[in-house]
Design a protein around this motif. Structure first.
Motif, PDB file in Angstrom:
ATOM      1  N   LEU A  71      13.488  -9.205   4.879  1.00 23.09           N
ATOM      2  CA  LEU A  71      13.930  -7.974   5.542  1.00 23.09           C
ATOM      3  C   LEU A  71      15.458  -7.973   5.615  1.00 23.09           C
ATOM      4  CD1 LEU A  71      10.893  -7.990   6.286  1.00 23.09           C
ATOM      5  CD2 LEU A  71      11.525  -7.154   8.543  1.00 23.09           C
ATOM      6  N   LYS A  72      16.057  -6.789   5.776  1.00 22.42           N
ATOM      7  CA  LYS A  72      17.518  -6.738   5.753  1.00 22.42           C
ATOM      8  C   LYS A  72      18.117  -7.382   7.007  1.00 22.42           C
ATOM      9  CE  LYS A  72      17.667  -1.847   7.096  1.00 22.42           C
ATOM     10  NZ  LYS A  72      17.891  -0.510   6.530  1.00 22.42           N
ATOM     11  N   GLN A  73      19.353  -7.797   6.892  1.00 22.88           N
ATOM     12  CA  GLN A  73      19.966  -8.583   7.966  1.00 22.88           C
ATOM     13  C   GLN A  73      20.275  -7.779   9.215  1.00 22.88           C
ATOM     14  OE1 GLN A  73      23.016 -10.900   5.601  1.00 22.88           O
ATOM     15  NE2 GLN A  73      22.181 -12.506   6.892  1.00 22.88           N
ATOM     16  N   ASP A  74      20.361  -6.430   9.085  1.00 21.15           N
ATOM     17  CA  ASP A  74      20.641  -5.635  10.280  1.00 21.15           C
ATOM     18  C   ASP A  74      19.398  -4.895  10.785  1.00 21.15           C
ATOM     19  OD1 ASP A  74      20.457  -3.779   8.269  1.00 21.15           O
ATOM     20  OD2 ASP A  74      22.292  -2.682   8.778  1.00 21.15           O
ATOM     21  N   VAL A  75      18.207  -5.378  10.384  1.00 22.05           N
ATOM     22  CA  VAL A  75      16.971  -4.774  10.892  1.00 22.05           C
ATOM     23  C   VAL A  75      16.929  -4.953  12.416  1.00 22.05           C
ATOM     24  CG1 VAL A  75      15.498  -6.838  10.608  1.00 22.05           C
ATOM     25  CG2 VAL A  75      14.471  -4.556  10.471  1.00 22.05           C
ATOM     26  N   VAL A  76      16.453  -3.940  13.124  1.00 27.00           N
ATOM     27  CA  VAL A  76      16.366  -4.018  14.592  1.00 27.00           C
ATOM     28  C   VAL A  76      15.029  -4.657  14.959  1.00 27.00           C
ATOM     29  CG1 VAL A  76      16.359  -2.693  16.751  1.00 27.00           C
ATOM     30  CG2 VAL A  76      17.801  -1.952  14.848  1.00 27.00           C
TER      31      VAL A  76
ATOM     32  N   LEU B 189       9.222 -13.188   9.973  1.00 31.37           N
ATOM     33  CA  LEU B 189       8.929 -12.164   8.951  1.00 31.37           C
ATOM     34  C   LEU B 189      10.211 -11.752   8.215  1.00 31.37           C
ATOM     35  CD1 LEU B 189       6.356  -9.929  10.899  1.00 31.37           C
ATOM     36  CD2 LEU B 189       5.887 -11.684   9.173  1.00 31.37           C
ATOM     37  N   ILE B 190      11.322 -11.728   8.925  1.00 32.85           N
ATOM     38  CA  ILE B 190      12.610 -11.403   8.289  1.00 32.85           C
ATOM     39  C   ILE B 190      12.884 -12.391   7.159  1.00 32.85           C
ATOM     40  CG2 ILE B 190      15.134 -11.411   8.660  1.00 32.85           C
ATOM     41  CD1 ILE B 190      14.518 -10.272  11.511  1.00 32.85           C
ATOM     42  N   ASN B 191      12.674 -13.684   7.447  1.00 29.17           N
ATOM     43  CA  ASN B 191      12.916 -14.725   6.432  1.00 29.17           C
ATOM     44  C   ASN B 191      11.861 -14.715   5.332  1.00 29.17           C
ATOM     45  OD1 ASN B 191      15.181 -15.739   7.809  1.00 29.17           O
ATOM     46  ND2 ASN B 191      13.886 -16.933   9.165  1.00 29.17           N
ATOM     47  N   ASP B 192      10.577 -14.633   5.732  1.00 25.66           N
ATOM     48  CA  ASP B 192       9.479 -14.767   4.760  1.00 25.66           C
ATOM     49  C   ASP B 192       9.410 -13.608   3.774  1.00 25.66           C
ATOM     50  OD1 ASP B 192       8.754 -17.117   5.901  1.00 25.66           O
ATOM     51  OD2 ASP B 192       7.060 -16.325   7.038  1.00 25.66           O
TER      52      ASP B 192
ATOM     53  N   GLN C 268       0.825  -1.211   0.000  1.00 28.33           N
ATOM     54  CA  GLN C 268       0.000   0.000   0.000  1.00 28.33           C
ATOM     55  C   GLN C 268       0.866   1.271   0.000  1.00 28.33           C
ATOM     56  OE1 GLN C 268      -3.480  -0.032   2.744  1.00 28.33           O
ATOM     57  NE2 GLN C 268      -2.869   2.038   3.291  1.00 28.33           N
ATOM     58  N   SER C 269       2.031   1.198   0.644  1.00 27.32           N
ATOM     59  CA  SER C 269       2.902   2.371   0.772  1.00 27.32           C
ATOM     60  C   SER C 269       3.981   2.432  -0.294  1.00 27.32           C
ATOM     61  CB  SER C 269       3.568   2.359   2.147  1.00 27.32           C
ATOM     62  OG  SER C 269       2.598   2.207   3.139  1.00 27.32           O
ATOM     63  N   GLY C 270       4.083   1.376  -1.094  1.00 21.94           N
ATOM     64  CA  GLY C 270       5.139   1.316  -2.098  1.00 21.94           C
ATOM     65  C   GLY C 270       6.521   1.160  -1.482  1.00 21.94           C
ATOM     66  N   TRP C 271       6.592   0.539  -0.294  1.00 29.76           N
ATOM     67  CA  TRP C 271       7.878   0.301   0.376  1.00 29.76           C
ATOM     68  C   TRP C 271       8.371  -1.113   0.053  1.00 29.76           C
ATOM     69  CZ3 TRP C 271       7.754   2.096   6.238  1.00 29.76           C
ATOM     70  CH2 TRP C 271       7.526   3.495   6.291  1.00 29.76           C
ATOM     71  N   GLN C 272       9.673  -1.263  -0.091  1.00 31.10           N
ATOM     72  CA  GLN C 272      10.267  -2.601  -0.197  1.00 31.10           C
ATOM     73  C   GLN C 272      10.476  -3.148   1.214  1.00 31.10           C
ATOM     74  OE1 GLN C 272      10.818  -4.226  -3.162  1.00 31.10           O
ATOM     75  NE2 GLN C 272       9.734  -2.429  -3.947  1.00 31.10           N
ATOM     76  N   ALA C 273      10.342  -4.463   1.358  1.00 36.92           N
ATOM     77  CA  ALA C 273      10.510  -5.076   2.682  1.00 36.92           C
ATOM     78  C   ALA C 273      11.902  -4.784   3.257  1.00 36.92           C
ATOM     79  CB  ALA C 273      10.279  -6.577   2.592  1.00 36.92           C
ATOM     80  N   ASP C 274      12.917  -4.765   2.390  1.00 38.01           N
ATOM     81  CA  ASP C 274      14.277  -4.561   2.898  1.00 38.01           C
ATOM     82  C   ASP C 274      14.615  -3.090   3.166  1.00 38.01           C
ATOM     83  OD1 ASP C 274      14.574  -3.626   0.334  1.00 38.01           O
ATOM     84  OD2 ASP C 274      16.075  -5.113  -0.280  1.00 38.01           O
ATOM     85  N   SER C 275      13.575  -2.219   3.050  1.00 38.44           N
ATOM     86  CA  SER C 275      13.803  -0.807   3.412  1.00 38.44           C
ATOM     87  C   SER C 275      13.436  -0.546   4.870  1.00 38.44           C
ATOM     88  CB  SER C 275      12.993   0.120   2.494  1.00 38.44           C
ATOM     89  OG  SER C 275      11.606   0.077   2.820  1.00 38.44           O
ATOM     90  N   LEU C 276      12.891  -1.553   5.561  1.00 44.91           N
ATOM     91  CA  LEU C 276      12.542  -1.380   6.982  1.00 44.91           C
ATOM     92  C   LEU C 276      13.801  -1.400   7.839  1.00 44.91           C
ATOM     93  CD1 LEU C 276       9.429  -3.726   7.421  1.00 44.91           C
ATOM     94  CD2 LEU C 276       9.422  -1.219   7.401  1.00 44.91           C
ATOM     95  N   ASP C 277      13.870  -0.468   8.797  1.00 40.38           N
ATOM     96  CA  ASP C 277      15.025  -0.388   9.690  1.00 40.38           C
ATOM     97  C   ASP C 277      14.756  -1.028  11.053  1.00 40.38           C
ATOM     98  OD1 ASP C 277      16.785   1.435   8.013  1.00 40.38           O
ATOM     99  OD2 ASP C 277      14.901   2.559   8.085  1.00 40.38           O
ATOM    100  N   TYR C 278      13.462  -1.185  11.375  1.00 38.99           N
ATOM    101  CA  TYR C 278      13.087  -1.591  12.738  1.00 38.99           C
ATOM    102  C   TYR C 278      11.749  -2.312  12.625  1.00 38.99           C
ATOM    103  CZ  TYR C 278      12.736  -0.442  17.865  1.00 38.99           C
ATOM    104  OH  TYR C 278      12.667  -0.452  19.239  1.00 38.99           O
TER     105      TYR C 278
ATOM    106  N   ARG D 197      12.636   3.847   8.734  1.00 39.22           N
ATOM    107  CA  ARG D 197      11.291   3.276   8.596  1.00 39.22           C
ATOM    108  C   ARG D 197      11.049   2.169   9.623  1.00 39.22           C
ATOM    109  NH1 ARG D 197      10.737   2.613   1.961  1.00 39.22           N
ATOM    110  NH2 ARG D 197      10.434   4.846   1.540  1.00 39.22           N
ATOM    111  N   VAL D 198       9.836   2.166  10.163  1.00 38.88           N
ATOM    112  CA  VAL D 198       9.462   1.167  11.183  1.00 38.88           C
ATOM    113  C   VAL D 198       8.139   0.509  10.811  1.00 38.88           C
ATOM    114  CG1 VAL D 198       8.894   0.801  13.629  1.00 38.88           C
ATOM    115  CG2 VAL D 198      10.553   2.562  13.011  1.00 38.88           C
ATOM    116  N   ALA D 199       8.037  -0.787  11.087  1.00 42.20           N
ATOM    117  CA  ALA D 199       6.749  -1.485  10.992  1.00 42.20           C
ATOM    118  C   ALA D 199       6.371  -2.001  12.374  1.00 42.20           C
ATOM    119  CB  ALA D 199       6.838  -2.650  10.020  1.00 42.20           C
ATOM    120  N   VAL D 200       5.118  -1.747  12.771  1.00 36.88           N
ATOM    121  CA  VAL D 200       4.551  -2.337  13.991  1.00 36.88           C
ATOM    122  C   VAL D 200       3.519  -3.354  13.528  1.00 36.88           C
ATOM    123  CG1 VAL D 200       3.216  -1.920  16.094  1.00 36.88           C
ATOM    124  CG2 VAL D 200       4.876  -0.200  15.326  1.00 36.88           C
ATOM    125  N   VAL D 201       3.719  -4.622  13.879  1.00 39.67           N
ATOM    126  CA  VAL D 201       2.819  -5.697  13.443  1.00 39.67           C
ATOM    127  C   VAL D 201       2.191  -6.334  14.686  1.00 39.67           C
ATOM    128  CG1 VAL D 201       2.629  -7.876  12.170  1.00 39.67           C
ATOM    129  CG2 VAL D 201       4.295  -6.154  11.432  1.00 39.67           C
TER     130      VAL D 201
END
Length: 351
Positions: free
Chosen positions: A128-133, A122-125, A94-104, A163-167
């Motif tokens: 997400l980037k390997q240094d995501v917090v 979620l990181i695997n599926d 919906q936001s046009g964000w790539q999964a690997d653009s999340l920082d947290y 960028r942050v995602a709260v799930v």
């Protein structure tokens, strides 16, 4: 100082759906050995809960089948992974964000137990980037959706262009106790449903959406007995004190007014009330406190009616409704939820 904006809020519903009317025959069956007066009382609680329907990760026959903690929790783990993936993907698309653009990534759930927590999957599926917090929030109950927003804001305040995602994914039906005839179990069964929600937040200069202008937690002292789960051999057993609505009412002025004042606002300036619908009594309590000010919590009531109380995810369903509205620039919204501890979490938004 970086601005934090709420970019998107999305929801995903579990596969099974049932109306309150469809649940009543199962109650009759379940309570067949209880006395008539008790059975009628429980049905009345369900009919008066202001919940028309709810969704679930398992069908209703399964909910009313005696299974072990291990079996119910295995269903929780399996389904939470699916819902978490789906709701995060929906928000990113919906936001046009790539999964690997999340920082947290902050994942919120209290209705089952899984280690590693949902965020690891979620990181695997989703790649997400390997240094995501990672921050899993597991023991704050209904308040945790707003807690997630607060933790996101704290991170973004000191980290520009992030960028942050709260799930939040919850399944109170996985905690339903078949051999618990307490009022706490009856009331929670009448109120709760399952659901998943995701909120994306950003400190990027180009981000759009309402900005968070204030966020705080409020802790009631010596009130740990009011709400929570007892961990038993049959699962998570609901603790719900009947005095919750009146306790909230007693603290309400202290929760709302000083908070708004600290951020240069007042309740008169707040145009939108984005409240967690804990249950019919809490909705009525809040309405009584705010009705005189000409404020309404129609969206809160509507979410309770259509989905039930989905613990931490519920207030994010209410937030989604506000993000879909055409709200004028400069208008404010107060996000509020209550949960075990006992605590109230507050976020002040400005469009």
């Amino acid at each position: 100082m970086n601005e934090t904006r709420i970019v998107a809020a999305t929801k995903v519903l579990p596969p099974y759906c049932r109306t309150t009317q469809e649940i009543i025959p199962f109650l009759d069956q379940w309570l067949a050995n209880e006395d008539d007066r008790f059975r009628r009382k429980v049905i009345k609680i369900f009919e008066g809960a202001a919940v028309d329907k709810r969704y679930g990760i398992m069908n209703i026959e399964e909910v009313f089948t005696a299974t072990s903690f291990e079996e119910k929790n295995a269903i929780y783990v399996r389904e939470v992974k699916k819902l978490g993936k789906e709701v995060l993907k929906k928000a990113l698309d919906q936001s046009g964000w790539q999964a690997d653009s999340l920082d947290y990534i902050i994942t919120v759930s209290c209705t089952g137990i899984m280690i590693p927590s949902l965020d690891a999957y979620l990181i695997n599926d989703l790649g997400l980037k390997q240094d995501v917090v990672r921050l899993p929030v597991t023991e704050m109950g209904c308040a945790a959706g707003v807690s997630g927003l607060i933790y996101a804001k704290n991170f973004l305040r000191s980290n520009p262009e992030k960028r942050v995602a709260v799930v939040a994914v919850e399944s109170p039906t996985a905690t339903f106790q078949l051999n618990d005839y307490s009022m706490a179990n009856m009331v929670s069964a009448a109120i709760f449903g399952d659901g998943a929600a995701c909120v994306l937040l950003s400190s990027e200069a180009a981000a759009t959406g309402p900005k968070i202008i204030g966020e705080e937690m409020y802790h009631f002292t010596d009130a740990t007995h009011l709400m929570g789960f007892g961990v038993t051999n049959t699962g998570l057993k609901m603790i719900l004190d009947p005095s919750v609505p009146e306790t909230i009412a007693a603290h309400f002025p202290q929760i709302v007014h000083p908070f708004l004042e600290r951020y240069g606002s007042t309740i008169e300036k707040v145009d939108h009330l984005i409240f967690h619908p804990g249950g019919r009594k809490i909705v009525q309590t809040v309405e009584a406190l705010f009705g005189t000010l000409g404020k309404n919590i129609d969206d809160t009531r509507e979410v309770l009616r259509a989905y039930g109380n989905m613990s931490s995810a519920t207030v994010l369903y209410v937030l989604e409704r506000f993000l879909e509205k055409d709200i004028k620039e400069g208008e404010q919204g107060l996000v509020l939820s209550f949960g075990p501890g006992f605590s109230a979490q507050r976020v002040l938004l400005e469009w």
